[in-house]
Design an enzyme around this catalytic site. Structure first.
Site, PDB file in Angstrom:
ATOM      1  CE  LYS A   1      42.640  48.629  47.852  1.00  0.00           C
ATOM      2  NZ  LYS A   1      42.363  48.311  46.406  1.00  0.00           N
TER       3      LYS A   1
ATOM      4  CB  SER B   1      43.643  51.789  45.035  1.00  0.00           C
ATOM      5  OG  SER B   1      42.886  50.557  44.963  1.00  0.00           O
TER       6      SER B   1
ATOM      7  CB  SER C   1      43.713  48.863  42.440  1.00  0.00           C
ATOM      8  OG  SER C   1      43.526  50.059  42.136  1.00  0.00           O
TER       9      SER C   1
HETATM   10  N1  GLN Z   1      43.637  53.633  39.236  1.00  0.00           N
HETATM   11  C1  GLN Z   1      42.161  53.388  39.005  1.00  0.00           C
HETATM   12  C2  GLN Z   1      41.312  54.572  39.626  1.00  0.00           C
HETATM   13  O1  GLN Z   1      41.594  55.242  40.280  1.00  0.00           O
HETATM   14  C3  GLN Z   1      41.611  51.969  39.264  1.00  0.00           C
HETATM   15  C4  GLN Z   1      41.722  52.003  40.802  1.00  0.00           C
HETATM   16  C5  GLN Z   1      41.340  50.448  41.262  1.00  0.00           C
HETATM   17  O2  GLN Z   1      41.432  49.707  40.579  1.00  0.00           O
HETATM   18  N2  GLN Z   1      40.534  50.611  42.415  1.00  0.00           N
HETATM   19  O3  GLN Z   1      40.140  54.451  39.743  1.00  0.00           O
END
Ligand code: GLN
Length: 485
Positions: A76, A151, A175
């Protein structure tokens, strides 16, 4: 080759049936051919990947190979990697080439793994659909009209499309699990502090945790063996004896106590997701587990609590991007303050700005006690709820997300609607608990559905083991998107 699991690839490399160079080239060819329709990679550097593959083959020839030596993987783009452009999905770091490796990246290299490239993600890991990337959205390999989740959407899509056997992701509020659920793969977020955050660009430091994303739990266990462990360069890294995360893969399910929180099956849960999750739990029961109801009464507070605390930490973490030391700098500006303002206005996207604004607000004088301190107290109560539930069960099961993958564009103009997507994933991050998603079926439209498993602290090996037993008795994780057949 791309249909092989990590274990099969490892055997093929060990017997000389294939070399790392051949394997790496095979995946690079697939990426070139197929990824234009998914957009899961941000950066490729074939020469660099092949040089790593040649080094892995030489290491094997010299008799120094480990189990994963020569296996390709992709990271990532939140992890920095030496010599690689490391963007975090942001215009701010569009041209940033890292001078050093994140610990996770370094450990994969030390194991002899080959970096295939850097994977698309929501900007600074903020999002649930991968639509917040400066490099464009990722498309779900099961249906390119659908989001892959976020994400770590690039990681999930690349594994689902067999463009890499395995990938790294990060999970601050879901994410790893939600994109794993949307793309029909397996992913685990370990206990906070198990995987080093050094070189994993910080979003919300007290939540962020890296982990593996692969087709199977067994493959995830092998990568977790490589990336987990104490790191003195991360002040929240935990000093514990080394663990073998494959050690419970063959443990039978008899005696396993599963808790089902009623709050995870209420309003807002899609009926096909509910039915699929219940069918998976029933299969665990038939395999010897017992199932009982538990309660996580503060589940509904997870979204407001997280969306106060995570932006608060983000607003502080992201202050380092000022256009001076690194990152985007505006071409034209007046004085110093104007330079900061223009550089940050141009460099950050809308969602990141929204988080910085919220975070700055809740930390400001007069609101700090009302929001930030209050949310910290609720965070503790949410963690306490889990400990009460774990008195009666070994693991908690439920949906990873309230819906299957939704259509691209259908929620991107409604931040609150997007935040609701995280309702089942945020609590484990608030509590620092390990949690995973495993493929459990499909809805009528053919989009994957994931089962979430939440364990108590340091129960990763047990969780991976029960997931492996489920995968020995189901084939959801082996199905591949029709478009690739
Ligand atoms: N969807 C959550 C956010 O937007 C989690 C994102 C993540 O785990 N990096 O913060």
């Amino acid at each position: 080759m791309h249909t092989h699991t990590l274990t099969q690839l490892s055997a093929a490399l060990a017997t000389g049936q294939v070399s790392s160079v051949e394997l790496t080239q095979h995946y690079l060819d697939r990426i070139q051919q197929l990824d234009p329709q998914f957009n899961s990679f941000i950066t490729l550097d074939a020469e660099r990947s092949l040089a790593e593959a040649r080094a892995a083959d030489a290491r094997r020839a010299a008799g120094h190979a480990g189990p994963l030596t020569g296996i390709p993987l992709a990271h990532k783009d939140i992890y920095v990697a030496e010599g690689w452009r490391s963007t975090c999905g942001s215009r701010m770091l569009e041209n940033f080439v890292s001078p050093y490796d994140a610990t996770v990246v370094a450990r994969c290299k030390d194991a002899g793994m080959v970096t295939l490239g850097k994977l698309n993600c929501d900007e600074f890991a903020m999002g649930s659909s991968n639509e917040n990337s400066h490099f464009g959205p990722v498309k779900n390999p099961w249906d390119t009209q659908a989001v892959p989740g976020g994400s770590s959407g690039g990681s999930a899509a690349a594994v689902a499309a067999r463009l890499t056997p395995i990938a790294t992701g990060t999970d601050t509020g879901g994410s790893i699990r939600q994109p794993a659920s949307f793309c029909g793969i397996t992913g685990i977020k370990p206990t906070y502090g198990v995987v080093s955050r050094y070189g994993m660009v910080a979003y919300a430091s007290s939540f962020d945790q890296g982990g593996p994303m692969a087709r199977s739990a067994e493959d995830c266990a092998h990568l977790l063996n490589v990336i987990a462990g104490f790191d003195e360069r991360d002040s929240t890294s935990l000093q514990r004896p080394a663990e073998d995360y494959t050690r419970e893969l063959n443990q039978p399910l008899a005696g396993l106590r599963i808790g089902l929180p009623k709050e995870y099956f209420g309003d807002g849960l899609d009926s096909e997701v509910a039915a699929t999750v219940q069918a998976a739990v029933e299969q665990f029961r038939q395999l010897g587990a017992t199932v009982k109801d538990v309660s996580l009464p503060r589940t509904r507070m997870a979204i407001p609590t997280y969306y106060i605390l995570a932006p608060a930490e983000a607003s502080s973490n992201l202050s380092r991007f000022d256009g001076v030391r690194y990152g985007h700098r505006a071409a034209e500006y007046g004085d110093l303050a104007d330079m900061y303002e223009r550089s940050r206005s141009e460099g950050f996207g809308a969602e990141v700005k929204r988080r910085i604004l919220t975070g700055t607000y809740v930390l400001s004088h007069g609101y700090y006690d009302a929001y930030y301190i209050k949310a910290q107290k609720v965070r503790r109560l949410i963690a306490d709820d889990f400990q009460r539930a774990f008195a009666d069960c070994d693991v908690i099961m439920g949906p990873a997300a309230p819906t299957a993958a939704f259509d691209l564009g259908s929620r991107s103009n409604d931040p609150l609607q997007m935040y609701l997507e995280d309702v089942y994933t945020l609590s484990p991050n608030l509590a620092g608990l390990p949690a995973m998603s495993i493929p459990a079926g499909f809805n009528r439209a053919g989009r994957p559905i994931g089962l979430q498993v939440i364990g108590n602290y340091f129960s990763e090996a047990r969780m991976l083991g029960l997931a492996h037993q489920f995968q020995l008795n189901s084939d959801w994780h082996q199905q591949q998107p029709g478009s690739l057949a």
